[in-house]
Enzyme design. Structure first.
Site, PDB file in Angstrom:
ATOM      1  N   HIS A   1       0.903  -1.194   0.016  1.00  0.00           N
ATOM      2  CA  HIS A   1       0.064  -0.051   0.141  1.00  0.00           C
ATOM      3  C   HIS A   1       0.932   1.177   0.014  1.00  0.00           C
ATOM      4  O   HIS A   1       0.545   2.157   0.880  1.00  0.00           O
ATOM      5  CB  HIS A   1      -1.076  -0.027   1.086  1.00  0.00           C
ATOM      6  CG  HIS A   1      -2.001  -1.001   1.006  1.00  0.00           C
ATOM      7  ND1 HIS A   1      -3.198  -0.848   0.448  1.00  0.00           N
ATOM      8  CD2 HIS A   1      -1.989  -2.370   1.589  1.00  0.00           C
ATOM      9  CE1 HIS A   1      -4.146  -1.600   0.538  1.00  0.00           C
ATOM     10  NE2 HIS A   1      -3.282  -2.833   0.841  1.00  0.00           N
TER      11      HIS A   1
ATOM     12  N   TYR B   1       3.713  -4.087   9.910  1.00  0.00           N
ATOM     13  CA  TYR B   1       3.501  -2.766   9.649  1.00  0.00           C
ATOM     14  C   TYR B   1       4.708  -1.780  10.121  1.00  0.00           C
ATOM     15  O   TYR B   1       5.105  -1.062   9.561  1.00  0.00           O
ATOM     16  CB  TYR B   1       2.202  -2.144   9.878  1.00  0.00           C
ATOM     17  CG  TYR B   1       1.033  -2.713   9.064  1.00  0.00           C
ATOM     18  CD1 TYR B   1       1.081  -3.919   8.216  1.00  0.00           C
ATOM     19  CD2 TYR B   1      -0.255  -2.430   9.644  1.00  0.00           C
ATOM     20  CE1 TYR B   1       0.242  -4.146   7.407  1.00  0.00           C
ATOM     21  CE2 TYR B   1      -1.464  -2.823   8.823  1.00  0.00           C
ATOM     22  CZ  TYR B   1      -1.386  -3.727   7.870  1.00  0.00           C
ATOM     23  OH  TYR B   1      -2.436  -4.195   7.308  1.00  0.00           O
TER      24      TYR B   1
END
Length: 528
Positions: A155, A422
């Site tokens: 992303h 993340y």
């Protein structure tokens, strides 16, 4: 397995409510009752122990989350031991005596474990365990998409906007979370394309699933996140499978025939193509519906627990045809959102699909039936773009495990893996900011504890004061452990942190139960 001294309610003579106390034998060494002078001394000792812990935990950090977590928890546990020893000299409640004795024994053992890990961490890479799956996931994404300095490993391409969230009364019935207290909260939102390339065409198949991440800014300075995407359910069930899916895709570059590795993976994991079949290409980020693929658990003020999954619903869903997709420029989604916001706010309804009894929560590839109840939690109103979206999004880290009280993770293993991967990606693209984030989390935990301790009304009764002050003291340990599970890397310390959350949660329950009983006894004695 690390023994964290999990407190058994049966050992303490409790069953979740006030019960008759076990008789104290004549040979019991504990003083009874404590004198007013002893009470004052006890309060002073507790205050000094907490102050010492504050000083240690707010000292400059090393920049290594594993080291800083170990140092912070050692300081916390030393404070717990000092307070418990003081209580054993001045307290009167037999159940709390047993708890204090257990705290001393279990926290000594945790300190020993963390000191051993500290020694290994300081000895260098040769003494470290092999890379955990969170690191392997980021490595696999980099293998698939390449490394793009300063950008997310997945992303990578996105846009940041701002707005506010207004909860519904129905949300407060489900959860005691401050997200749903009734106040309108400012929010930062990032929309994104999937994939690790920051120059990807917004309508490319690789840009699906599109993502949405929401960061709620609470009045006390703490943030809480929701991270969702446009898949109705996820492609794989475990972190290891997600890693292997990326590696299998890496063996099949875009436009090339599927490799034998990818074909084999898809045959053994039919959930991948089943999940991808739920996707469409949106006309706008504002016209896409997003789903929380992982299950979480609401906890309300009565202690009732309700598993749920998020649904972020737009005012309308608009997906493009193949002919429309072919006409779109590369940045049509990124360019569209500011144009829409110039004409007026964009709204989403944040909803929760509630699990029914028997619905599993562990496997994100398995959607719950469509007839499950859906509750509107509130309205997210996006009103403006930010001055420099590209700069800001590089500074932001959204993680699904950044939760408030009243919302807990389920047994879905992908929650912890998403947190860890993340954070790993964040550390690689913004190493200085990653260090600052964990340091801030430690500081916030101590500040939150200090506020809670200052709010306690001291009575001079060691039993009451020990229970009342140890609750926020132990909540700090939970908050620190949760932050570490986002930023830490050492597998042994991750196991310790996970067990510590459970242990301290059970100890808080014991303390709360005894505190209620002590308060009830006090009211009965005073005739109140």
């Amino acid at each position: 397995m690390l023994l964290l001294g999990i407190i058994s309610l049966s050992i303490l003579g409790l069953s979740g409510c006030a019960t008759a106390e076990q008789p104290v034998e004549a040979s019991d060494p504990h003083p009874s009752p404590a004198s007013p002078e002893a009470d004052t001394e006890f309060v002073q000792l507790m205050t000094q122990s907490t102050a010492n812990m504050d000083a240690d935990m707010t000292a400059p950090v090393s920049g290594n989350a594993d080291v800083d977590f170990s140092l912070a928890m050692i300081s916390h546990h030393q404070s717990s031991i000092a307070i418990s020893r003081s209580f054993l000299m001045h307290g009167n409640d037999p159940a709390l005596w047993r708890l204090a004795e257990n705290i001393i024994a279990s926290q000594r053992q945790e300190i020993d474990v963390m000191r051993l890990r500290l020694a290994a961490l300081r000895a260098g890479p040769a003494s470290m365990p092999t890379a955990n799956v969170n690191v392997q996931i980021v490595d696999a994404l980099n293998t698939r998409y390449g490394v793009h300095p300063g950008y997310r490993s997945n992303h990578a391409k996105g846009i940041v906007v701002e707005g506010a969230f207004t909860p519904t009364p129905a949300a407060a019935q489900l959860s005691k979370s401050p997200l749903f207290s009734g106040a309108t909260l400012p929010a930062t939102v990032r929309f994104s394309d999937a994939g690790g390339s920051p120059s990807l065409h917004d309508a490319s198949p690789l840009a699906n699933p599109h993502g949405m991440a929401i960061k709620f800014h609470l009045p006390d300075g703490v943030d809480s996140d929701i991270v969702v995407n446009s898949l109705k359910f996820f492609t794989v069930a475990t972190p290891e499978d997600f890693r292997d899916l990326q590696l299998a895709n890496a063996a099949s570059p875009p436009g090339a025939p599927r490799s034998a590795e990818l074909e084999a993976f898809l045959r053994s994991h039919p959930s991948v193509e089943k999940a991808n079949a739920t996707l469409g290409t949106p006309a706008s980020f504002a016209d896409e519906q997003f789903f929380g693929i992982d299950a979480f658990i609401f906890v309300n003020k009565s202690g009732q627990r309700q598993p749920f999954r998020y649904i972020i619903a737009p005012e309308q869903i608009v997906h493009l045809s193949k002919e429309e997709i072919a006409k779109k420029p590369p940045n049509y989604l990124i360019d569209d959102l500011p144009q829409r916001l110039a004409k007026g706010a964009v709204k989403f309804h944040i909803k929760a699909q509630l699990a029914a009894p028997g619905d599993q929560t562990k496997d994100p590839t398995q959607a719950w039936p469509d007839d499950r109840k859906v509750v509107d939690l509130g309205t997210l109103t996006i009103s403006r773009t930010v001055a420099d979206s590209n700069a800001l999004q590089k500074k932001l880290l959204f993680t699904p495990g950044r939760l408030t009280d009243g919302i807990e993770p389920s047994d879905d293993p992908l929650i912890a893996a998403r947190n860890g991967s993340y954070a790993e990606s964040f550390e690689r693209r913004s190493p200085a900011l990653a260090t600052d984030d964990f340091a801030r989390a430690l500081s916030d935990s101590v500040a939150k504890m200090d506020r809670a301790i200052r709010a306690v009304t001291m009575t001079g009764d060691p039993d009451h004061d020990f229970a009342a002050l140890m609750i926020p003291h132990y909540q700090a340990a939970i908050d620190i452990a949760k932050a570490f599970l986002i930023y830490g890397k050492d597998p042994a310390l991750e196991r310790l942190a996970g067990e510590s959350i459970v242990t301290h949660g059970e100890q808080i329950h014991v303390l709360q139960t005894r505190l209620k009983a002590l308060q009830a006894d006090s009211r009965a004695r005073s005739g109140g």
